[in-house]
Motif scaffolding. Structure first.
Motif, PDB file in Angstrom:
ATOM      1  N   GLY A 147       1.359  -1.188  -0.007  1.00 24.88           N
ATOM      2  CA  GLY A 147      -0.033   0.139  -0.053  1.00 24.88           C
ATOM      3  C   GLY A 147       1.148   0.914  -0.080  1.00 24.88           C
ATOM      4  O   GLY A 147       2.202   0.935  -0.734  1.00 24.88           O
ATOM      5  N   SER A 148       0.019   2.024   0.196  1.00 20.20           N
ATOM      6  CA  SER A 148       0.423   4.156   0.223  1.00 20.20           C
ATOM      7  C   SER A 148       0.042   4.537   0.836  1.00 20.20           C
ATOM      8  O   SER A 148      -1.168   4.540   1.132  1.00 20.20           O
ATOM      9  CB  SER A 148       1.043   4.615  -0.899  1.00 20.20           C
ATOM     10  OG  SER A 148       1.753   5.377  -1.003  1.00 20.20           O
ATOM     11  N   LYS A 149       0.781   5.645   1.702  1.00 21.90           N
ATOM     12  CA  LYS A 149      -0.056   5.842   3.112  1.00 21.90           C
ATOM     13  C   LYS A 149       0.928   7.842   2.609  1.00 21.90           C
ATOM     14  O   LYS A 149       2.118   8.134   1.949  1.00 21.90           O
ATOM     15  CB  LYS A 149       1.176   5.864   4.098  1.00 21.90           C
ATOM     16  CG  LYS A 149      -0.194   6.677   5.322  1.00 21.90           C
ATOM     17  CD  LYS A 149       1.012   6.587   6.694  1.00 21.90           C
ATOM     18  CE  LYS A 149       0.562   5.171   6.725  1.00 21.90           C
ATOM     19  NZ  LYS A 149       1.322   4.881   8.588  1.00 21.90           N
ATOM     20  N   TRP A 150      -0.336   8.722   2.494  1.00 21.12           N
ATOM     21  CA  TRP A 150       0.003   9.915   2.441  1.00 21.12           C
ATOM     22  C   TRP A 150      -0.624  11.231   4.091  1.00 21.12           C
ATOM     23  O   TRP A 150      -1.248  10.199   4.724  1.00 21.12           O
ATOM     24  CB  TRP A 150      -0.668  10.837   1.364  1.00 21.12           C
ATOM     25  CG  TRP A 150      -0.176   9.905   0.057  1.00 21.12           C
ATOM     26  CD1 TRP A 150       0.341  10.340  -0.568  1.00 21.12           C
ATOM     27  CD2 TRP A 150      -1.455   9.097  -0.710  1.00 21.12           C
ATOM     28  NE1 TRP A 150       0.132   9.424  -2.039  1.00 21.12           N
ATOM     29  CE2 TRP A 150      -0.746   8.761  -1.840  1.00 21.12           C
ATOM     30  CE3 TRP A 150      -2.385   8.198   0.249  1.00 21.12           C
ATOM     31  CZ2 TRP A 150      -0.802   7.812  -2.609  1.00 21.12           C
ATOM     32  CZ3 TRP A 150      -2.416   7.209  -0.284  1.00 21.12           C
ATOM     33  CH2 TRP A 150      -2.206   6.396  -1.874  1.00 21.12           C
ATOM     34  N   ILE A 151       0.686  11.788   4.443  1.00 18.11           N
ATOM     35  CA  ILE A 151       0.484  12.462   5.077  1.00 18.11           C
ATOM     36  C   ILE A 151       0.844  13.777   4.868  1.00 18.11           C
ATOM     37  O   ILE A 151       1.183  14.540   4.051  1.00 18.11           O
ATOM     38  CB  ILE A 151       1.058  12.366   6.436  1.00 18.11           C
ATOM     39  CG1 ILE A 151       1.039  10.746   6.715  1.00 18.11           C
ATOM     40  CG2 ILE A 151       1.252  12.967   7.679  1.00 18.11           C
ATOM     41  CD1 ILE A 151       2.477  10.281   7.743  1.00 18.11           C
ATOM     42  N   ASN A 152      -0.128  14.853   5.485  1.00 17.47           N
ATOM     43  CA  ASN A 152      -0.240  16.235   5.497  1.00 17.47           C
ATOM     44  C   ASN A 152       0.553  17.372   6.942  1.00 17.47           C
ATOM     45  O   ASN A 152       0.091  16.115   7.444  1.00 17.47           O
ATOM     46  CB  ASN A 152      -1.216  16.912   5.051  1.00 17.47           C
ATOM     47  CG  ASN A 152      -2.908  17.128   6.279  1.00 17.47           C
ATOM     48  OD1 ASN A 152      -2.334  16.266   7.701  1.00 17.47           O
ATOM     49  ND2 ASN A 152      -3.419  17.139   5.936  1.00 17.47           N
TER      50      ASN A 152
END
Length: 188
Positions: A147-152
């Motif tokens: 998977g992939s994870k994005w964080i602001n």
């Protein structure tokens, strides 16, 4: 007059140098605050909205490239029989190098999925009546996911994950299981 110009030049150089160092300290403190956020809670959005499943995850980010956690799945929809309750401990390897955040980007996960479910057996008895029996089962499925994870910068997390596991005990009517969702969460 000459000494006044030299003094003004030195003073302006000192002021501009001190402003640059202050702004770098501010950027470093923001980066450090984001980097120190290592606890994360997530909710599986698609399962929750479409299927009546509550999929809640907690993850502890222990280094730049790894993290571990646990997911809890509860099925509140009676029409879906197979999975009623599940516990999923996992370990992740992250393949992103970002000085602002730990545990971000593409990942590979290994997991063990312990789950309880129900299977409805339908058959016709000797009197010709249709009979439905509920059989409860417990099974364990090791597997892997990607998977992939994005964080602001505020700490909100968006994650996409897909995985597969194999039921070992043979109690589940399915030999394999699929896992994954689009997760929304917060890192603190």
């Amino acid at each position: 007059m000459k000494s006044f110009i030299i003094l003004a030049f030195v003073l302006s150089f000192t002021i501009s140098f001190s402003q640059n160092s202050e702004s770098s300290v501010k950027v470093d403190s923001i980066t450090k605050n984001n980097y120190e956020k290592i606890h994360e809670l997530r909710l599986g959005a698609i399962k929750f909205l479409a299927g009546g499943f509550l999929d809640v995850s907690y993850e502890y980010i222990n280094s730049q490239t790894s993290g571990y956690g646990v997911s809890l799945l509860a099925n509140f929809e009676n029409s879906i029989d197979y999975e009623k309750f599940g516990l999923n401990p996992y370990y992740r390897f992250y393949f992103g190098n970002n000085p602002e955040f730990k545990g971000r980007g593409f990942f590979v996960e290994v997991f063990s999925y312990f789950h309880i479910g129900e299977e409805d057996d339908f058959y016709v008895n000797q009197q010709g009546n249709g009979v439905v029996e509920d059989d409860t089962f417990f099974d364990v499925a090791p597997g892997f996911a990607v998977g992939s994870k994005w964080i602001n910068s505020s700490g909100f997390v968006f994650q996409l994950k897909l995985g597969v596991g194999r039921n070992l005990l043979g109690n589940n009517p399915n030999e394999f299981l699929a896992t994954g969702d689009f997760y929304i969460g917060y890192r603190f």
